[in-house]
Design a protein around this motif. Sequence first.
Motif, PDB file in Angstrom:
ATOM      1  N   ALA A  79     -44.991 -27.807  22.011  1.00  0.00           N
ATOM      2  CA  ALA A  79     -44.042 -26.882  21.769  1.00  0.00           C
ATOM      3  C   ALA A  79     -44.608 -25.536  21.153  1.00  0.00           C
ATOM      4  O   ALA A  79     -45.359 -25.848  20.235  1.00  0.00           O
ATOM      5  CB  ALA A  79     -42.971 -27.281  21.246  1.00  0.00           C
ATOM      6  N   ASN A  80     -43.967 -24.343  21.651  1.00  0.00           N
ATOM      7  CA  ASN A  80     -44.534 -23.199  20.819  1.00  0.00           C
ATOM      8  C   ASN A  80     -43.466 -21.993  21.071  1.00  0.00           C
ATOM      9  O   ASN A  80     -42.328 -22.480  21.225  1.00  0.00           O
ATOM     10  CB  ASN A  80     -45.714 -22.539  21.944  1.00  0.00           C
ATOM     11  N   ALA A  81     -43.680 -20.816  20.646  1.00  0.00           N
ATOM     12  CA  ALA A  81     -42.729 -19.772  20.765  1.00  0.00           C
ATOM     13  C   ALA A  81     -41.903 -19.470  21.910  1.00  0.00           C
ATOM     14  O   ALA A  81     -40.817 -19.051  21.922  1.00  0.00           O
ATOM     15  CB  ALA A  81     -43.589 -18.486  20.013  1.00  0.00           C
ATOM     16  N   ASN A  82     -42.426 -20.126  23.053  1.00  0.00           N
ATOM     17  CA  ASN A  82     -41.743 -19.851  24.359  1.00  0.00           C
ATOM     18  C   ASN A  82     -41.041 -21.353  24.825  1.00  0.00           C
ATOM     19  O   ASN A  82     -40.330 -21.031  25.689  1.00  0.00           O
ATOM     20  CB  ASN A  82     -43.042 -19.613  25.449  1.00  0.00           C
ATOM     21  N   THR A  83     -40.965 -22.240  23.877  1.00  0.00           N
ATOM     22  CA  THR A  83     -40.337 -23.340  24.386  1.00  0.00           C
ATOM     23  C   THR A  83     -38.927 -23.090  24.295  1.00  0.00           C
ATOM     24  O   THR A  83     -38.334 -22.711  23.056  1.00  0.00           O
ATOM     25  CB  THR A  83     -40.658 -24.586  23.546  1.00  0.00           C
ATOM     26  N   PRO A  84     -38.068 -23.293  25.168  1.00  0.00           N
ATOM     27  CA  PRO A  84     -36.514 -23.137  25.121  1.00  0.00           C
ATOM     28  C   PRO A  84     -35.858 -24.497  24.100  1.00  0.00           C
ATOM     29  O   PRO A  84     -36.518 -25.548  24.206  1.00  0.00           O
ATOM     30  CB  PRO A  84     -36.137 -23.217  26.676  1.00  0.00           C
ATOM     31  N   VAL A  85     -34.739 -24.218  23.734  1.00  0.00           N
ATOM     32  CA  VAL A  85     -34.102 -25.163  22.978  1.00  0.00           C
ATOM     33  C   VAL A  85     -32.703 -25.430  23.787  1.00  0.00           C
ATOM     34  O   VAL A  85     -31.912 -24.566  23.940  1.00  0.00           O
ATOM     35  CB  VAL A  85     -33.791 -24.725  21.412  1.00  0.00           C
ATOM     36  N   ILE A  86     -32.560 -26.791  23.865  1.00  0.00           N
ATOM     37  CA  ILE A  86     -31.182 -27.283  24.062  1.00  0.00           C
ATOM     38  C   ILE A  86     -30.445 -27.594  23.218  1.00  0.00           C
ATOM     39  O   ILE A  86     -30.554 -28.694  22.093  1.00  0.00           O
ATOM     40  CB  ILE A  86     -31.421 -28.540  25.217  1.00  0.00           C
ATOM     41  N   GLY A 123     -40.009 -30.358  29.083  1.00  0.00           N
ATOM     42  CA  GLY A 123     -40.711 -29.571  27.728  1.00  0.00           C
ATOM     43  C   GLY A 123     -39.844 -28.853  26.698  1.00  0.00           C
ATOM     44  O   GLY A 123     -40.303 -28.177  26.092  1.00  0.00           O
ATOM     45  N   TYR A 124     -38.465 -29.086  27.074  1.00  0.00           N
ATOM     46  CA  TYR A 124     -37.538 -28.345  26.183  1.00  0.00           C
ATOM     47  C   TYR A 124     -37.516 -29.191  24.939  1.00  0.00           C
ATOM     48  O   TYR A 124     -37.227 -30.338  24.916  1.00  0.00           O
ATOM     49  CB  TYR A 124     -36.338 -28.138  26.802  1.00  0.00           C
ATOM     50  N   PRO A 163     -39.203 -26.339   9.716  1.00  0.00           N
ATOM     51  CA  PRO A 163     -40.791 -26.331   9.610  1.00  0.00           C
ATOM     52  C   PRO A 163     -41.529 -27.170  10.460  1.00  0.00           C
ATOM     53  O   PRO A 163     -41.155 -28.430  10.611  1.00  0.00           O
ATOM     54  CB  PRO A 163     -40.990 -26.439   7.950  1.00  0.00           C
ATOM     55  N   GLY A 164     -42.755 -26.804  10.839  1.00  0.00           N
ATOM     56  CA  GLY A 164     -43.446 -27.657  11.787  1.00  0.00           C
ATOM     57  C   GLY A 164     -43.228 -27.835  13.383  1.00  0.00           C
ATOM     58  O   GLY A 164     -43.819 -28.750  13.794  1.00  0.00           O
ATOM     59  N   THR A 165     -42.165 -27.119  13.783  1.00  0.00           N
ATOM     60  CA  THR A 165     -41.754 -27.462  15.241  1.00  0.00           C
ATOM     61  C   THR A 165     -42.522 -26.420  16.148  1.00  0.00           C
ATOM     62  O   THR A 165     -42.742 -26.731  17.243  1.00  0.00           O
ATOM     63  CB  THR A 165     -40.072 -27.045  15.512  1.00  0.00           C
ATOM     64  N   GLY A 166     -43.061 -25.112  15.661  1.00  0.00           N
ATOM     65  CA  GLY A 166     -43.851 -24.225  16.730  1.00  0.00           C
ATOM     66  C   GLY A 166     -42.811 -23.315  17.181  1.00  0.00           C
ATOM     67  O   GLY A 166     -43.158 -22.646  18.008  1.00  0.00           O
ATOM     68  N   LEU A 167     -41.292 -23.611  17.203  1.00  0.00           N
ATOM     69  CA  LEU A 167     -40.201 -22.997  17.903  1.00  0.00           C
ATOM     70  C   LEU A 167     -39.980 -21.497  17.409  1.00  0.00           C
ATOM     71  O   LEU A 167     -40.366 -21.197  16.202  1.00  0.00           O
ATOM     72  CB  LEU A 167     -39.075 -23.731  17.824  1.00  0.00           C
ATOM     73  N   SER A 168     -39.771 -20.488  18.145  1.00  0.00           N
ATOM     74  CA  SER A 168     -39.381 -19.140  17.625  1.00  0.00           C
ATOM     75  C   SER A 168     -37.927 -18.902  17.531  1.00  0.00           C
ATOM     76  O   SER A 168     -37.224 -19.397  18.473  1.00  0.00           O
ATOM     77  CB  SER A 168     -39.893 -18.281  18.815  1.00  0.00           C
ATOM     78  N   THR A 169     -37.502 -18.091  16.738  1.00  0.00           N
ATOM     79  CA  THR A 169     -36.057 -17.983  16.529  1.00  0.00           C
ATOM     80  C   THR A 169     -35.496 -16.973  17.541  1.00  0.00           C
ATOM     81  O   THR A 169     -34.265 -17.050  17.659  1.00  0.00           O
ATOM     82  CB  THR A 169     -35.764 -17.237  15.029  1.00  0.00           C
ATOM     83  N   GLY A 170     -36.156 -16.534  18.363  1.00  0.00           N
ATOM     84  CA  GLY A 170     -35.955 -15.810  19.763  1.00  0.00           C
ATOM     85  C   GLY A 170     -35.802 -16.668  20.878  1.00  0.00           C
ATOM     86  O   GLY A 170     -35.774 -16.156  21.974  1.00  0.00           O
ATOM     87  N   ALA A 171     -36.342 -17.961  20.760  1.00  0.00           N
ATOM     88  CA  ALA A 171     -36.117 -18.913  21.874  1.00  0.00           C
ATOM     89  C   ALA A 171     -34.966 -18.899  22.890  1.00  0.00           C
ATOM     90  O   ALA A 171     -33.832 -18.520  22.175  1.00  0.00           O
ATOM     91  CB  ALA A 171     -36.530 -20.371  21.461  1.00  0.00           C
TER      92      ALA A 171
END
Length: 378
Positions: A79-86, A123-124, A163-171
């Motif tokens: 997962a990275n900054a482009n990964t969507p979140v459900i 991949g979400y 911390p540690g997810t790689g997710l972005s606050t703008g996801a």
Amino acid sequence: MPVRRLFALLSCALLALFALTVTDAAAEPRAAAGDVVTARSVNAPGFFYARTWIITYRSTSTTGQPITVSGTVIVPFGANANTPVIGYAPGTHGLGDQCAPSVHLEAGDETEGLLIHQYATRGYAVAVTDYEGVGTPGPHTYMAGRSEGAATLDIVRAALRLPGTGLSTGAKVAIVGYSQGGHGAGWAAQLAPTYAPELNIRAYAVGAPPANLKTVADHNDGGDNAGLVFAAGYGIDVTYPELDMTPYLNETGRAVLADLSDDCTEELQSDKYAGHSLSEYTTEDVLARPEWRARVDAQNLGATAPRAPVLLYHSNNDEILPVEVSVNLRAAWCAGGANVTFMRTNTGPHFVTAALMSPTATSWVADRLGGNVPTGNC
């Protein structure tokens, strides 16, 4: 050194220390909704392709009080900054802490596990709330809409801050749920513009929501799912301090109230309650009392139109939640200018529809996260 001089120096030192303490306390950030309180990495059976955390996080009760809620965050490897979140609002699990989805996800026997996999295997990241009072101290405010919606939005916030997810606050975000989860997702849709405006929400999938509690109660009272009606009465009772069901309960009703307060879904839908009516437990029609009717009606969906596209789906053959509640919800949201895609299906009973419609709902959400805007069918 004179005693008076020594006393003056000590006083100055104490005042300076007090000033530093006050400054430090003022500088310490106040806990905000969506802040992570605790996080524990777990091995959730079946989610071998992801990292999984059970967390507690800050949220807001229906009456506006700060609360702590538990839940699960599932983040596929890579997962990275482009990964969507459900933001996943689960269906009814029960009232006791042992009923919490996080407990069952860690144990590997979560009934909605396959529905969650539908999103995670794409991949979400998936953030699953337990709701207020399930897995954390205090009673579960079952069917309290604002609490459900806030808990769902806030676990998305928590996942983005973990911390540690790689997710972005703008996801990109989508909020989904079925049954009680449909109620929670619907309330999240109504609250989001003012409660969580910073979230980049692209879609809502709202399945078979109990959008009008009085209609649902009338439909189920005395039937096979009467236990859910009693549980909802309990949930509304513990939500609002000014309500108190006890004076209107007979001896049997008081025993039932004490018994169901920690029941899971299997017990709520068992013969223990099936076939019984609320009138068997009360000395008068509680739902006819003005203060109760006002609070019950306050949980209904439809007053505020969602700003992101909504998939609303419901089976004509739903035996627990009559399809008319979604028919009316569609009309209300459409009248408010929402972009609604309504699917009135012939997919059988309540729980069968959850499974049969899961691939359709997941694909619809994926299209929205991919940037495609639906025309809707208002």
